[in-house]
Design a protein around this motif. Structure first.
Motif, PDB file in Angstrom:
ATOM      1  N   ASP A  47      72.251  30.491   5.295  1.00  6.36           N
ATOM      2  CA  ASP A  47      73.376  30.311   4.379  1.00  6.36           C
ATOM      3  C   ASP A  47      73.341  31.397   3.310  1.00  6.36           C
ATOM      4  O   ASP A  47      72.394  31.496   2.531  1.00  6.36           O
ATOM      5  CB  ASP A  47      73.301  28.924   3.733  1.00  6.36           C
ATOM      6  N   GLU A  48      74.381  32.218   3.272  1.00 12.06           N
ATOM      7  CA  GLU A  48      74.466  33.311   2.293  1.00 12.06           C
ATOM      8  C   GLU A  48      74.453  32.791   0.857  1.00 12.06           C
ATOM      9  O   GLU A  48      73.946  33.436  -0.041  1.00 12.06           O
ATOM     10  CB  GLU A  48      75.729  34.145   2.529  1.00 12.06           C
ATOM     11  N   LYS A  49      75.025  31.616   0.634  1.00 10.21           N
ATOM     12  CA  LYS A  49      75.097  31.059  -0.714  1.00 10.21           C
ATOM     13  C   LYS A  49      73.721  30.661  -1.228  1.00 10.21           C
ATOM     14  O   LYS A  49      73.492  30.645  -2.426  1.00 10.21           O
ATOM     15  CB  LYS A  49      76.015  29.833  -0.730  1.00 10.21           C
ATOM     16  N   LYS A  51      70.940  32.236  -0.606  1.00 15.11           N
ATOM     17  CA  LYS A  51      70.064  33.406  -0.547  1.00 15.11           C
ATOM     18  C   LYS A  51      69.117  33.425  -1.740  1.00 15.11           C
ATOM     19  O   LYS A  51      69.541  33.296  -2.874  1.00 15.11           O
ATOM     20  CB  LYS A  51      70.915  34.675  -0.544  1.00 15.11           C
ATOM     21  N   ASN A 104      72.817  32.761  12.223  1.00 22.30           N
ATOM     22  CA  ASN A 104      73.104  33.385  10.934  1.00 22.30           C
ATOM     23  C   ASN A 104      71.870  33.947  10.239  1.00 22.30           C
ATOM     24  O   ASN A 104      71.989  34.670   9.261  1.00 22.30           O
ATOM     25  CB  ASN A 104      73.795  32.381  10.005  1.00 22.30           C
TER      26      ASN A 104
END
Length: 152
Positions: A47-49, A51, A104
């Motif tokens: 999840d990029e959020k 990071k 991902n």
């Protein structure tokens, strides 16, 4: 040192569906706890959020074992096995969602090398370049790697 992990996650254990009791039920519960912890790690890494946030590798044995493969210095391949049967639709959908979250995760593997060995290799390449330049410009003799004298 190289590592090779081959893990069969066996799928989640639905207690109602398997009808497990006693030790088999406890085993199914442990499998589900490990898969849940692995799913949490995969979500945190993919999840990029999230990071830079905490990744719960220590929550289960499987996540500790796979720590290098999941977010470390490695190349990782995940194969998701699904069923075409409509009776397994829910499990197939969950497997595909799981695999999509795992997809991902972006690892950036690098070759672990001794810095001194890398420097020596770089210097040897430079020596060979200089020897070629010397020969190309009509230079004379030079020492080869064996310690003897080499000529054009």
């Amino acid at each position: 040192v190289s590592k090779f992990h081959f893990v069969d996650l066996a799928g989640s254990e639905r207690l109602k569906r398997t009808g497990a009791v006693g030790d088999r039920m406890k085993e199914g519960i442990n499998i589900n706890q490990g898969l849940l912890a692995l799913g949490n790690v995969i979500s945190a890494l993919g999840d990029e959020k999230r990071k830079g946030s905490h990744v719960p590798f220590r929550n289960s044995k499987i996540t500790r074992l796979l720590q290098d493969s999941l977010g470390g210095n490695s190349q990782t391949l995940m194969i998701a096995c699904v069923s075409p049967s409509d009776t397994n639709f829910d499990e197939t959908l969950n497997t595909l969602k799981y695999a999509n979250r795992a997809r991902n995760i972006k690892n950036k593997p690098i070759i672990n090398r001794d810095p001194m060995a890398a420097k020596i290799e770089q210097m040897n390449k430079r020596i060979k370049e200089l020897e070629r330049a010397l020969v190309a410009n009509g230079g004379g003799e030079f020492l080869d790697n064996g310690g003897g004298v080499a000529t054009e």
